[in-house]
Scaffold this motif. Sequence first.
Motif, PDB file in Angstrom:
ATOM      1  N   LEU A  38       3.645  15.054  43.371  1.00 56.30           N
ATOM      2  CA  LEU A  38       4.955  15.664  43.162  1.00 56.30           C
ATOM      3  C   LEU A  38       5.696  15.810  44.487  1.00 56.30           C
ATOM      4  O   LEU A  38       6.887  15.489  44.586  1.00 56.30           O
ATOM      5  CB  LEU A  38       4.807  17.028  42.487  1.00 56.30           C
ATOM      6  CG  LEU A  38       6.092  17.770  42.167  1.00 56.30           C
ATOM      7  CD1 LEU A  38       6.903  17.013  41.121  1.00 56.30           C
ATOM      8  CD2 LEU A  38       5.780  19.165  41.683  1.00 56.30           C
ATOM      9  N   SER A  39       5.003  16.256  45.526  1.00 62.84           N
ATOM     10  CA  SER A  39       5.656  16.416  46.826  1.00 62.84           C
ATOM     11  C   SER A  39       6.027  15.065  47.425  1.00 62.84           C
ATOM     12  O   SER A  39       7.072  14.928  48.061  1.00 62.84           O
ATOM     13  CB  SER A  39       4.771  17.219  47.786  1.00 62.84           C
ATOM     14  OG  SER A  39       3.576  16.525  48.048  1.00 62.84           O
ATOM     15  N   ARG A  40       5.195  14.053  47.209  1.00 59.82           N
ATOM     16  CA  ARG A  40       5.543  12.708  47.683  1.00 59.82           C
ATOM     17  C   ARG A  40       6.789  12.179  46.971  1.00 59.82           C
ATOM     18  O   ARG A  40       7.650  11.554  47.582  1.00 59.82           O
ATOM     19  CB  ARG A  40       4.374  11.756  47.470  1.00 59.82           C
ATOM     20  CG  ARG A  40       3.229  11.996  48.424  1.00 59.82           C
ATOM     21  CD  ARG A  40       2.079  11.079  48.122  1.00 59.82           C
ATOM     22  NE  ARG A  40       0.995  11.297  49.074  1.00 59.82           N
ATOM     23  CZ  ARG A  40      -0.234  10.848  48.914  1.00 59.82           C
ATOM     24  NH1 ARG A  40      -0.554  10.146  47.842  1.00 59.82           N
ATOM     25  NH2 ARG A  40      -1.143  11.090  49.823  1.00 59.82           N
ATOM     26  N   TYR A  41       6.863  12.415  45.668  1.00 60.56           N
ATOM     27  CA  TYR A  41       8.022  12.005  44.877  1.00 60.56           C
ATOM     28  C   TYR A  41       9.292  12.679  45.404  1.00 60.56           C
ATOM     29  O   TYR A  41      10.322  12.035  45.602  1.00 60.56           O
ATOM     30  CB  TYR A  41       7.794  12.355  43.399  1.00 60.56           C
ATOM     31  CG  TYR A  41       9.004  12.186  42.530  1.00 60.56           C
ATOM     32  CD1 TYR A  41       9.355  10.936  42.042  1.00 60.56           C
ATOM     33  CD2 TYR A  41       9.794  13.273  42.182  1.00 60.56           C
ATOM     34  CE1 TYR A  41      10.481  10.773  41.235  1.00 60.56           C
ATOM     35  CE2 TYR A  41      10.910  13.124  41.389  1.00 60.56           C
ATOM     36  CZ  TYR A  41      11.251  11.872  40.917  1.00 60.56           C
ATOM     37  OH  TYR A  41      12.364  11.714  40.134  1.00 60.56           O
ATOM     38  N   ALA A  42       9.205  13.978  45.633  1.00 58.86           N
ATOM     39  CA  ALA A  42      10.364  14.728  46.126  1.00 58.86           C
ATOM     40  C   ALA A  42      10.814  14.191  47.482  1.00 58.86           C
ATOM     41  O   ALA A  42      12.019  14.031  47.729  1.00 58.86           O
ATOM     42  CB  ALA A  42      10.031  16.216  46.224  1.00 58.86           C
ATOM     43  N   ARG A  44      10.399  11.129  48.634  1.00 58.70           N
ATOM     44  CA  ARG A  44      11.022   9.814  48.429  1.00 58.70           C
ATOM     45  C   ARG A  44      12.455   9.948  47.906  1.00 58.70           C
ATOM     46  O   ARG A  44      13.325   9.148  48.250  1.00 58.70           O
ATOM     47  CB  ARG A  44      10.215   8.974  47.436  1.00 58.70           C
ATOM     48  CG  ARG A  44       8.990   8.339  47.997  1.00 58.70           C
ATOM     49  CD  ARG A  44       8.421   7.258  47.082  1.00 58.70           C
ATOM     50  NE  ARG A  44       8.260   7.667  45.699  1.00 58.70           N
ATOM     51  CZ  ARG A  44       7.166   8.214  45.171  1.00 58.70           C
ATOM     52  NH1 ARG A  44       6.106   8.424  45.927  1.00 58.70           N
ATOM     53  NH2 ARG A  44       7.116   8.539  43.897  1.00 58.70           N
ATOM     54  N   LYS A  45      12.687  10.950  47.065  1.00 57.85           N
ATOM     55  CA  LYS A  45      14.016  11.169  46.491  1.00 57.85           C
ATOM     56  C   LYS A  45      14.933  11.962  47.413  1.00 57.85           C
ATOM     57  O   LYS A  45      16.111  12.152  47.111  1.00 57.85           O
ATOM     58  CB  LYS A  45      13.909  11.909  45.146  1.00 57.85           C
ATOM     59  CG  LYS A  45      13.184  11.126  44.082  1.00 57.85           C
ATOM     60  CD  LYS A  45      13.984   9.908  43.691  1.00 57.85           C
ATOM     61  CE  LYS A  45      13.298   9.141  42.596  1.00 57.85           C
ATOM     62  NZ  LYS A  45      14.076   8.011  42.130  1.00 57.85           N
ATOM     63  N   GLY A  46      14.391  12.472  48.520  1.00 58.61           N
ATOM     64  CA  GLY A  46      15.193  13.255  49.456  1.00 58.61           C
ATOM     65  C   GLY A  46      15.529  14.635  48.942  1.00 58.61           C
ATOM     66  O   GLY A  46      16.586  15.190  49.268  1.00 58.61           O
ATOM     67  N   LEU A  49      11.228  20.620  46.707  1.00 62.80           N
ATOM     68  CA  LEU A  49      10.528  20.866  45.447  1.00 62.80           C
ATOM     69  C   LEU A  49      11.342  21.760  44.515  1.00 62.80           C
ATOM     70  O   LEU A  49      11.346  21.549  43.307  1.00 62.80           O
ATOM     71  CB  LEU A  49       9.150  21.479  45.701  1.00 62.80           C
ATOM     72  CG  LEU A  49       8.107  20.530  46.286  1.00 62.80           C
ATOM     73  CD1 LEU A  49       6.817  21.287  46.591  1.00 62.80           C
ATOM     74  CD2 LEU A  49       7.825  19.373  45.351  1.00 62.80           C
ATOM     75  N   VAL A  50      12.045  22.743  45.049  1.00 55.93           N
ATOM     76  CA  VAL A  50      12.825  23.650  44.206  1.00 55.93           C
ATOM     77  C   VAL A  50      14.037  22.970  43.584  1.00 55.93           C
ATOM     78  O   VAL A  50      14.643  23.507  42.661  1.00 55.93           O
ATOM     79  CB  VAL A  50      13.267  24.926  44.961  1.00 55.93           C
ATOM     80  CG1 VAL A  50      12.068  25.729  45.397  1.00 55.93           C
ATOM     81  CG2 VAL A  50      14.161  24.597  46.124  1.00 55.93           C
ATOM     82  N   GLU A  51      14.403  21.801  44.073  1.00 51.94           N
ATOM     83  CA  GLU A  51      15.548  21.075  43.539  1.00 51.94           C
ATOM     84  C   GLU A  51      15.179  20.151  42.384  1.00 51.94           C
ATOM     85  O   GLU A  51      16.055  19.612  41.718  1.00 51.94           O
ATOM     86  CB  GLU A  51      16.212  20.252  44.647  1.00 51.94           C
ATOM     87  CG  GLU A  51      16.814  21.101  45.755  1.00 51.94           C
ATOM     88  CD  GLU A  51      17.274  20.284  46.939  1.00 51.94           C
ATOM     89  OE1 GLU A  51      16.802  19.153  47.119  1.00 51.94           O
ATOM     90  OE2 GLU A  51      18.119  20.792  47.694  1.00 51.94           O
ATOM     91  N   LEU A  52      13.875  19.956  42.126  1.00 53.10           N
ATOM     92  CA  LEU A  52      13.442  19.075  41.052  1.00 53.10           C
ATOM     93  C   LEU A  52      13.705  19.703  39.689  1.00 53.10           C
ATOM     94  O   LEU A  52      13.605  20.913  39.523  1.00 53.10           O
ATOM     95  CB  LEU A  52      11.953  18.767  41.198  1.00 53.10           C
ATOM     96  CG  LEU A  52      11.548  18.001  42.454  1.00 53.10           C
ATOM     97  CD1 LEU A  52      10.036  17.855  42.517  1.00 53.10           C
ATOM     98  CD2 LEU A  52      12.216  16.642  42.522  1.00 53.10           C
TER      99      LEU A  52
END
Length: 62
Positions: A38-42, A44-46, A49-52
């Motif tokens: 999840l943190s890697r995904y966040a 990559r998306k710039g 975590l709280v913005e997901l």
Amino acid sequence: MSGMKPRFIDGKVRQKRYYETPDPYENAPSCHVNLLELSRYARRKGKKLVELTADEIKKFKI
């Protein structure tokens, strides 16, 4: 936390326990999310975590 309200909990009812101070002597409950991916995904998306969104987080449920 920095005072930001996570987007994924918008409009959801939280249990009273959500606001309690965690007990460091008690085993923490599983969050049922692969936090590493999840943190890697966040990253990559710039995003932070709280913005997901809840839909983005659902992709990483275990």
